[in-house]
Design a protein around this motif. Structure first.
Motif, PDB file in Angstrom:
ATOM      1  N   ALA A 128      -9.224 -13.314  -7.623  1.00  0.00           N
ATOM      2  CA  ALA A 128      -9.882 -12.008  -7.830  1.00  0.00           C
ATOM      3  C   ALA A 128      -9.312 -11.318  -9.073  1.00  0.00           C
ATOM      4  N   ALA A 164     -11.663  -6.525  -0.322  1.00  0.00           N
ATOM      5  CA  ALA A 164     -10.452  -5.699  -0.180  1.00  0.00           C
ATOM      6  C   ALA A 164      -9.957  -5.236  -1.551  1.00  0.00           C
ATOM      7  N   VAL A 165     -10.025  -6.134  -2.550  1.00  0.00           N
ATOM      8  CA  VAL A 165      -9.570  -5.782  -3.899  1.00  0.00           C
ATOM      9  C   VAL A 165     -10.504  -4.728  -4.511  1.00  0.00           C
ATOM     10  N   MET A 203      -8.389   3.533  -5.817  1.00  0.00           N
ATOM     11  CA  MET A 203      -7.123   3.906  -6.436  1.00  0.00           C
ATOM     12  C   MET A 203      -7.281   4.217  -7.925  1.00  0.00           C
ATOM     13  N   HIS A 256      -6.573 -16.422  -3.141  1.00  0.00           N
ATOM     14  CA  HIS A 256      -7.793 -15.630  -3.347  1.00  0.00           C
ATOM     15  C   HIS A 256      -7.513 -14.336  -4.127  1.00  0.00           C
ATOM     16  N   LEU A 257      -6.303 -13.811  -3.938  1.00  0.00           N
ATOM     17  CA  LEU A 257      -5.907 -12.616  -4.682  1.00  0.00           C
ATOM     18  C   LEU A 257      -5.788 -12.947  -6.169  1.00  0.00           C
ATOM     19  N   MET A 316      -3.538  -2.395  -2.618  1.00  0.00           N
ATOM     20  CA  MET A 316      -4.185  -1.945  -1.389  1.00  0.00           C
ATOM     21  C   MET A 316      -4.682  -3.111  -0.535  1.00  0.00           C
ATOM     22  N   ALA A 317      -4.982  -4.242  -1.168  1.00  0.00           N
ATOM     23  CA  ALA A 317      -5.564  -5.362  -0.421  1.00  0.00           C
ATOM     24  C   ALA A 317      -4.668  -5.792   0.737  1.00  0.00           C
ATOM     25  N   ASP A 339      -5.467  -4.124   3.920  1.00  0.00           N
ATOM     26  CA  ASP A 339      -6.862  -4.105   4.387  1.00  0.00           C
ATOM     27  C   ASP A 339      -7.025  -4.965   5.646  1.00  0.00           C
ATOM     28  N   PRO A 340      -7.619  -4.390   6.702  1.00  0.00           N
ATOM     29  CA  PRO A 340      -7.803  -5.178   7.932  1.00  0.00           C
ATOM     30  C   PRO A 340      -8.668  -6.419   7.719  1.00  0.00           C
ATOM     31  N   ALA A 341      -9.540  -6.412   6.682  1.00  0.00           N
ATOM     32  CA  ALA A 341     -10.417  -7.563   6.449  1.00  0.00           C
ATOM     33  C   ALA A 341      -9.636  -8.824   6.083  1.00  0.00           C
ATOM     34  N   VAL A 342      -8.394  -8.670   5.612  1.00  0.00           N
ATOM     35  CA  VAL A 342      -7.624  -9.849   5.201  1.00  0.00           C
ATOM     36  C   VAL A 342      -6.382 -10.035   6.061  1.00  0.00           C
ATOM     37  N   ALA A 396       0.827  -1.202   0.000  1.00  0.00           N
ATOM     38  CA  ALA A 396       0.000   0.000   0.000  1.00  0.00           C
ATOM     39  C   ALA A 396       0.869   1.262   0.000  1.00  0.00           C
ATOM     40  N   PHE A 434      -6.205   6.026   1.322  1.00  0.00           N
ATOM     41  CA  PHE A 434      -4.912   5.598   1.818  1.00  0.00           C
ATOM     42  C   PHE A 434      -4.205   6.550   2.751  1.00  0.00           C
ATOM     43  N   GLY A 445       2.338   1.765  -3.388  1.00  0.00           N
ATOM     44  CA  GLY A 445       1.415   2.158  -4.437  1.00  0.00           C
ATOM     45  C   GLY A 445       0.893   3.576  -4.314  1.00  0.00           C
ATOM     46  N   GLY A 447      -4.536  -1.060  -8.402  1.00  0.00           N
ATOM     47  CA  GLY A 447      -4.886  -0.483  -7.107  1.00  0.00           C
ATOM     48  C   GLY A 447      -5.385  -1.539  -6.128  1.00  0.00           C
ATOM     49  N   GLY A 448      -6.233  -2.431  -6.630  1.00  0.00           N
ATOM     50  CA  GLY A 448      -6.840  -3.439  -5.755  1.00  0.00           C
ATOM     51  C   GLY A 448      -5.826  -4.396  -5.170  1.00  0.00           C
ATOM     52  N   LEU A 449      -4.907  -4.890  -5.999  1.00  0.00           N
ATOM     53  CA  LEU A 449      -3.912  -5.845  -5.494  1.00  0.00           C
ATOM     54  C   LEU A 449      -2.992  -5.161  -4.485  1.00  0.00           C
ATOM     55  N   PHE A 480      -4.151 -15.972   1.211  1.00  0.00           N
ATOM     56  CA  PHE A 480      -4.180 -14.619   0.645  1.00  0.00           C
ATOM     57  C   PHE A 480      -3.771 -14.678  -0.827  1.00  0.00           C
ATOM     58  N   ARG A 535     -13.779 -11.927   1.620  1.00  0.00           N
ATOM     59  CA  ARG A 535     -13.075 -10.808   2.260  1.00  0.00           C
ATOM     60  C   ARG A 535     -11.982 -10.271   1.347  1.00  0.00           C
ATOM     61  N   VAL A 536     -11.269 -11.172   0.651  1.00  0.00           N
ATOM     62  CA  VAL A 536     -10.221 -10.713  -0.277  1.00  0.00           C
ATOM     63  C   VAL A 536     -10.857  -9.948  -1.438  1.00  0.00           C
ATOM     64  N   ARG A 585     -18.717  -1.900   3.818  1.00  0.00           N
ATOM     65  CA  ARG A 585     -17.772  -3.019   3.749  1.00  0.00           C
ATOM     66  C   ARG A 585     -18.476  -4.353   4.050  1.00  0.00           C
ATOM     67  N   GLY A 606      -9.993  -1.277  -2.564  1.00  0.00           N
ATOM     68  CA  GLY A 606      -8.740  -0.638  -2.974  1.00  0.00           C
ATOM     69  C   GLY A 606      -8.741  -0.271  -4.443  1.00  0.00           C
ATOM     70  N   GLY A 607      -9.255  -1.182  -5.268  1.00  0.00           N
ATOM     71  CA  GLY A 607      -9.223  -0.962  -6.711  1.00  0.00           C
ATOM     72  C   GLY A 607     -10.074   0.209  -7.154  1.00  0.00           C
ATOM     73  N   GLY A 609     -17.043  -7.850   3.386  1.00  0.00           N
ATOM     74  CA  GLY A 609     -15.827  -7.652   4.172  1.00  0.00           C
ATOM     75  C   GLY A 609     -15.808  -8.353   5.517  1.00  0.00           C
TER      76      GLY A 609
END
Lengths: 176, 176
Positions: free
Chosen positions: A169, B139-140, B147, A165-166, A147-148, A151-154, A97, B101, A100, A143-145, A162, B135-136, B122, B143-144, B127
């Motif tokens: 997505a 987050a994506v 950003m 799932h990333l 910032m993820a 993120d507190p959710a993950v 984060a 951010f 980015g 941005g998503g990858l 992680f 959750r991932v 969220r 953030g996506g 989330g």
């Protein structure tokens, strides 16, 4: 951990909390229990320190782009660059984060040789495609990858979950 | 434009370039051609100024969550919250990355009543779902979408195109 390594770890924590602009050598010295002079002697300016923090991640960008460009066919190249970026985000989860968004980091990257590799990666993901849909998808993925990771959710997920799932997505966004 | 409005516009530009921590009342005064005292009399602290900059966007979060929660069925709620967030990102395109951010903004939002609305959004996007994949994806998306507004690859798109492609990208991530 060697003193220099510890300094980089503490600096990254402070960058994530306060931004590079909001972090001073004194804050780093206080957290490490050393003098400000000790921080200065290792890294004369905050730019030097920020560059040292992000260097390991920037150094990987060229490999990711090389690997992807060596693939045959558009689909294989996209899959390869996505896999490479996802692995990079997982390996530098805490840093992504900051890397980015932080305005100081953005300025430093703009003047860094790794900018060329970053542009190659963005091109592979469709960032320079003529159609606006591809460019928006690239912007959302980039941005998503990044910032993820922050993120507190993950935060509770282990690196393997992680990662998987990333990647899933990212494929959802990119598939036709 | 009234003086207060002009001040907020200049502040946002500087926040995007330098981060909130890297922006001083003097920098704002210099760009506006006024005295630092004039900036201080309008906004005694940088926190006051940052809050005033982000307030219009934060004020919309409650409506987005209300509208989504009034829908019947999970799919309709997800579609509604996605549409609301995309519209918000388009309306506050320049601000979205700073909002999402900047460490100072993140700290201010954490203590703001709108945090509850942000948590509702969220939750609607998955989330707090028990499965890590949801959750991932949240987050994506979060953030996506935020950003993307700051990405040079989409800077040339008009708001309507940006809106439609952003919504399409969000649906790709969320669809089962």
């Amino acid at each position: 951990m060697p003193a220099r390594e510890r300094l980089l770890v503490v600096a990254l924590d402070l960058f994530a909390e306060h931004g590079v602009s909001g972090t001073s050598p004194q804050m780093i010295a206080d957290r490490l229990g050393v003098t400000k002079a000790a921080v200065h002697s290792e890294f004369p300016t905050m730019d030097d320190l920020a560059l040292a923090v992000i260097a390991p991640a920037l150094d990987r960008l060229g490999e990711v782009a090389d690997e992807a460009e060596s693939q045959r066919g558009h689909a294989a190249r996209v899959e390869s660059v996505l896999a490479g970026v996802v692995q990079l985000v997982v390996d530098y989860r805490k840093m992504a984060a900051t890397l980015g968004f932080d305005p100081v980091v953005v300025r430093l990257v703009r003047a860094h040789p790794a900018l060329r590799d970053l542009q190659r990666i963005r091109r592979l993901l469709g960032g320079f495609a003529p159609d606006p849909g591809s460019r928006v998808r690239m912007a959302v993925i980039a941005g998503g990858l990044m910032m993820a990771g922050a993120d507190p959710a993950v935060a509770g997920l282990d690196n393997e979950d992680f990662h998987d799932h990333l990647l899933a997505a990212g494929r959802r966004i990119l598939r036709g």
